[in-house]
Write an enzyme that holds these catalytic residues in place. Structure first.
Site, PDB file in Angstrom:
ATOM      1  N   HIS A  70       8.563   1.858  -2.834  1.00  0.00           N
ATOM      2  CA  HIS A  70       8.633   2.449  -1.767  1.00  0.00           C
ATOM      3  C   HIS A  70       9.396   4.270  -0.827  1.00  0.00           C
ATOM      4  O   HIS A  70       8.759   5.124  -0.363  1.00  0.00           O
ATOM      5  CB  HIS A  70       9.318   1.986   0.216  1.00  0.00           C
ATOM      6  CG  HIS A  70       8.756   0.769   0.411  1.00  0.00           C
ATOM      7  ND1 HIS A  70       9.641  -0.997   0.343  1.00  0.00           N
ATOM      8  CD2 HIS A  70       7.393   0.491  -0.014  1.00  0.00           C
ATOM      9  CE1 HIS A  70       8.759  -1.751   0.411  1.00  0.00           C
ATOM     10  NE2 HIS A  70       7.403  -0.930   1.049  1.00  0.00           N
ATOM     11  N   LYS A  89       3.388 -10.267   9.309  1.00  0.00           N
ATOM     12  CA  LYS A  89       4.872 -11.135   8.250  1.00  0.00           C
ATOM     13  C   LYS A  89       6.218 -10.441   9.271  1.00  0.00           C
ATOM     14  O   LYS A  89       7.571 -10.339   8.575  1.00  0.00           O
ATOM     15  CB  LYS A  89       5.016  -9.744   6.905  1.00  0.00           C
ATOM     16  CG  LYS A  89       3.743  -9.541   6.228  1.00  0.00           C
ATOM     17  CD  LYS A  89       4.490  -8.982   4.885  1.00  0.00           C
ATOM     18  CE  LYS A  89       3.614  -8.110   4.970  1.00  0.00           C
ATOM     19  NZ  LYS A  89       4.012  -6.613   3.830  1.00  0.00           N
ATOM     20  N   ARG A 112      -1.192  -0.488  -5.045  1.00  0.00           N
ATOM     21  CA  ARG A 112      -0.420  -0.995  -6.273  1.00  0.00           C
ATOM     22  C   ARG A 112      -1.530  -1.539  -7.080  1.00  0.00           C
ATOM     23  O   ARG A 112      -1.398  -0.940  -8.313  1.00  0.00           O
ATOM     24  CB  ARG A 112       0.792  -2.258  -5.668  1.00  0.00           C
ATOM     25  CG  ARG A 112       1.664  -1.116  -5.515  1.00  0.00           C
ATOM     26  CD  ARG A 112       2.685  -2.629  -5.252  1.00  0.00           C
ATOM     27  NE  ARG A 112       2.147  -3.162  -3.286  1.00  0.00           N
ATOM     28  CZ  ARG A 112       2.337  -3.563  -2.347  1.00  0.00           C
ATOM     29  NH1 ARG A 112       3.578  -4.525  -2.467  1.00  0.00           N
ATOM     30  NH2 ARG A 112       2.229  -4.017  -1.669  1.00  0.00           N
ATOM     31  N   SER A 145       9.193  -5.569  -1.836  1.00  0.00           N
ATOM     32  CA  SER A 145      10.111  -6.992  -0.665  1.00  0.00           C
ATOM     33  C   SER A 145      10.162  -7.605  -1.626  1.00  0.00           C
ATOM     34  O   SER A 145      11.347  -8.421  -1.507  1.00  0.00           O
ATOM     35  CB  SER A 145       9.538  -6.340   0.762  1.00  0.00           C
ATOM     36  OG  SER A 145       9.489  -4.900   0.899  1.00  0.00           O
TER      37      SER A 145
HETATM   38  P1  ADP Z   1       5.720  -5.114   0.821  1.00  0.00           P
HETATM   39  O1  ADP Z   1       6.266  -6.126   2.209  1.00  0.00           O
HETATM   40  O2  ADP Z   1       4.192  -5.280   0.103  1.00  0.00           O
HETATM   41  O3  ADP Z   1       6.638  -4.029  -0.367  1.00  0.00           O
HETATM   42  P2  ADP Z   1       5.752  -3.168   3.408  1.00  0.00           P
HETATM   43  O4  ADP Z   1       4.386  -3.080   4.118  1.00  0.00           O
HETATM   44  O5  ADP Z   1       6.881  -3.172   2.927  1.00  0.00           O
HETATM   45  O6  ADP Z   1       4.864  -3.798   1.336  1.00  0.00           O
HETATM   46  O7  ADP Z   1       4.786  -1.796   2.349  1.00  0.00           O
HETATM   47  C1  ADP Z   1       4.392  -0.785   2.908  1.00  0.00           C
HETATM   48  C2  ADP Z   1       3.505  -0.014   2.375  1.00  0.00           C
HETATM   49  O8  ADP Z   1       3.793   0.453   1.048  1.00  0.00           O
HETATM   50  C3  ADP Z   1       1.821  -0.493   1.955  1.00  0.00           C
HETATM   51  O9  ADP Z   1       1.292   0.475   1.891  1.00  0.00           O
HETATM   52  C4  ADP Z   1       2.495  -1.315   0.423  1.00  0.00           C
HETATM   53  O10 ADP Z   1       1.105  -0.968  -0.382  1.00  0.00           O
HETATM   54  C5  ADP Z   1       2.955   0.257   0.278  1.00  0.00           C
HETATM   55  N1  ADP Z   1       3.781  -0.105  -1.087  1.00  0.00           N
HETATM   56  C6  ADP Z   1       4.479  -1.054  -1.736  1.00  0.00           C
HETATM   57  N2  ADP Z   1       5.683  -1.160  -2.105  1.00  0.00           N
HETATM   58  C7  ADP Z   1       4.922  -0.286  -3.447  1.00  0.00           C
HETATM   59  C8  ADP Z   1       5.390   0.014  -4.648  1.00  0.00           C
HETATM   60  N3  ADP Z   1       6.030  -0.751  -5.536  1.00  0.00           N
HETATM   61  N4  ADP Z   1       4.485   0.822  -4.746  1.00  0.00           N
HETATM   62  C9  ADP Z   1       3.270   1.857  -3.856  1.00  0.00           C
HETATM   63  N5  ADP Z   1       2.954   1.633  -2.291  1.00  0.00           N
HETATM   64  C10 ADP Z   1       4.141   0.934  -2.063  1.00  0.00           C
END
Ligand code: ADP
Length: 166
Positions: A17, A41, A91, A129
């Protein structure tokens, strides 16, 4: 002013993130990282307020990054903030299908809104996460996965060993 919104659950914020945040902050004049709590979620490890605080901690040195929390639809939130761009991280191909669908729905709800996708750095492609929480439960080293300033908070929260930092 080019204002963009980066929405997500951020439960907790990871290095993946943070990489997207830094790159988007370099492209736009202002980036609002929005902890979005209307998603399926909901009911995560950290409360929305705690997630906001953790993101603030790790973005302290990025002057054009703001952190907020919203219970509205992302498109409504964007309209209210007068933002025309949503930033999303991609990703894997598996992210693509649902993200494209979301982008189209959001554009339907707010036609001025565009979604911009930033690809992940390969070193963060596996990172989510959920992975962080799972590793923390097993006491694994977290320094490759979450910003160092919040490692202890994540570990304490997962093990329930309790000091309440926030
Ligand atoms: P997650 O719970 O799967 O980590 P989130 O809802 O917190 O997802 O993610 C928010 C945004 O950040 C989404 O657009 C997700 O695709 C992106 N994201 C999450 N992890 C990564 C990563 N490792 N690299 C790039 N983008 C990410």
């Amino acid at each position: 002013m080019r204002r963009a919104i980066y929405p997500g659950s951020f439960d907790p914020v990871t290095l993946g993130h943070l990489d997207i945040i830094k790159r988007a902050a370099a492209i736009f004049d202002e980036l609002i990282v929005c902890v979005s709590v209307n998603s399926a979620k909901d009911g995560g490890l950290f409360s929305p307020e705690e997630r906001v605080e953790l993101i603030r901690t790790v973005t302290e040195e990025l002057p054009n990054v703001k952190v907020d929390c919203s219970r509205e639809l992302v498109a409504e939130y964007a309209r209210r903030c007068r933002a025309r761009v949503l930033v999303k991280g991609l990703r894997a191909v598996s992210d693509y299908e649902s993200e494209i669908q979301m982008a189209m729905i959001n554009a339907k709800l707010y036609p001025r809104l565009d979604t911009v996708f930033l690809y992940t750095r390969p070193k963060y492609a596996y990172l989510s996460s959920t992975v962080v929480k799972e590793l923390a439960r097993y006491g694994a080293e977290l320094s490759d996965f979450v910003p160092r300033q919040i490692i202890e908070r994540v570990r304490d929260k997962v093990t329930g060993s309790g000091r309440d930092y926030l």
